[in-house]
Design an enzyme around this catalytic site. Sequence first.
Site, PDB file in Angstrom:
ATOM      1  CE  LYS A   1      65.742 -26.742  13.960  1.00  0.00           C
ATOM      2  NZ  LYS A   1      66.719 -25.638  13.739  1.00  0.00           N
TER       3      LYS A   1
ATOM      4  CE1 TYR B   1      70.734 -28.266  16.283  1.00  0.00           C
ATOM      5  CE2 TYR B   1      69.168 -28.121  18.093  1.00  0.00           C
ATOM      6  CZ  TYR B   1      69.443 -28.089  16.736  1.00  0.00           C
ATOM      7  OH  TYR B   1      68.421 -27.884  15.832  1.00  0.00           O
TER       8      TYR B   1
ATOM      9  CG  ASN C   1      66.168 -22.757  11.416  1.00  0.00           C
ATOM     10  OD1 ASN C   1      65.665 -23.506  12.262  1.00  0.00           O
ATOM     11  ND2 ASN C   1      67.455 -22.753  11.146  1.00  0.00           N
TER      12      ASN C   1
ATOM     13  CG  HIS D   1      67.878 -30.947  12.800  1.00  0.00           C
ATOM     14  ND1 HIS D   1      69.109 -30.351  12.938  1.00  0.00           N
ATOM     15  CD2 HIS D   1      68.110 -32.283  12.677  1.00  0.00           C
ATOM     16  CE1 HIS D   1      70.051 -31.292  12.916  1.00  0.00           C
ATOM     17  NE2 HIS D   1      69.473 -32.471  12.771  1.00  0.00           N
TER      18      HIS D   1
HETATM   19  N1  UDP Z   1      71.140 -21.008  15.088  1.00  0.00           N
HETATM   20  C1  UDP Z   1      70.918 -19.808  15.751  1.00  0.00           C
HETATM   21  N2  UDP Z   1      71.801 -18.770  15.551  1.00  0.00           N
HETATM   22  C2  UDP Z   1      72.894 -18.881  14.760  1.00  0.00           C
HETATM   23  C3  UDP Z   1      73.129 -20.108  14.098  1.00  0.00           C
HETATM   24  C4  UDP Z   1      72.227 -21.148  14.282  1.00  0.00           C
HETATM   25  O1  UDP Z   1      69.943 -19.681  16.490  1.00  0.00           O
HETATM   26  O2  UDP Z   1      73.655 -17.909  14.615  1.00  0.00           O
HETATM   27  C5  UDP Z   1      70.215 -22.144  15.317  1.00  0.00           C
HETATM   28  C6  UDP Z   1      69.278 -22.432  14.141  1.00  0.00           C
HETATM   29  O3  UDP Z   1      68.014 -22.856  14.667  1.00  0.00           O
HETATM   30  C7  UDP Z   1      69.994 -23.572  13.449  1.00  0.00           C
HETATM   31  C8  UDP Z   1      70.595 -24.340  14.611  1.00  0.00           C
HETATM   32  O4  UDP Z   1      70.982 -23.312  15.532  1.00  0.00           O
HETATM   33  O5  UDP Z   1      69.101 -24.359  12.662  1.00  0.00           O
HETATM   34  C9  UDP Z   1      71.782 -25.205  14.282  1.00  0.00           C
HETATM   35  O6  UDP Z   1      72.724 -24.419  13.581  1.00  0.00           O
HETATM   36  P1  UDP Z   1      73.483 -24.995  12.289  1.00  0.00           P
HETATM   37  O7  UDP Z   1      74.596 -24.052  11.972  1.00  0.00           O
HETATM   38  O8  UDP Z   1      73.830 -26.425  12.536  1.00  0.00           O
HETATM   39  O9  UDP Z   1      72.376 -24.842  11.140  1.00  0.00           O
HETATM   40  P2  UDP Z   1      71.537 -25.947  10.340  1.00  0.00           P
HETATM   41  O10 UDP Z   1      72.389 -27.174  10.197  1.00  0.00           O
HETATM   42  O11 UDP Z   1      70.283 -26.195  11.160  1.00  0.00           O
HETATM   43  O12 UDP Z   1      71.218 -25.295   9.023  1.00  0.00           O
HETATM   44 MG    MG Z   2      73.504 -28.266  11.601  1.00  0.00          MG
END
Ligand code: UDP
Ligand code: MG
Length: 148
Positions: free
Chosen positions: A10, A50, A113, A116
């Site tokens: 990212k 997303y 974070n 992805h």
């Molecule tokens: N994210 C965020 N706030 C939240 C949850 C998620 O900004 O409360 C962002 C974070 O960058 C995350 C992405 O949205 O990686 C997608 O969320 P997901 O729950 O799919 O997490 P992942 O699969 O990336 O672990």
């Molecule tokens: Mg996810």
Amino acid sequence: MSERTLIIIKPDGLQRRLVGQIIARFEKKGLKIAAAKLIKITPQLAKKHYAVHKNKYFFSGLVKYITSGPVLVMVIEGPKIIEITRKMMGATFGYDAEPGTIRGDFGTSQTCNLVHGSDSAKSAQKEIRLFFKPAEILNYQMADKNWL
Ligand code: UDP
Ligand code: MG
């Protein structure tokens, strides 16, 4: 049986010059890079990628973040690749992610974070198709394939 997943380093990963360190972790694990390119994700592509989060409170912030600068997108291959890469990435929030994971070692943020990774075979298929044309995904053999 080898499977494929979509990995994105990212914008924060790139800006913080962590691309090499993140790829090195996947290489050390014995995974194979089948495709890779540096791109800037458009808002339109971000919204498709997303789409499952479109009704969440963090959606607009997430789209802004993922489109804020260049990212490295990759297709990575290996047995149980989704399970392995999700484990190596760690929990979604940096402050929850275990030490030893990418998110656990390099950050504390909820949004920034670093990486992805597709969360299921179905999302991997959808995401790979969004980011890569079939011809951009290379079929080749790693020299050490019989040793891993
Ligand atoms: N994210 C965020 N706030 C939240 C949850 C998620 O900004 O409360 C962002 C974070 O960058 C995350 C992405 O949205 O990686 C997608 O969320 P997901 O729950 O799919 O997490 P992942 O699969 O990336 O672990
Ligand atoms: Mg996810």
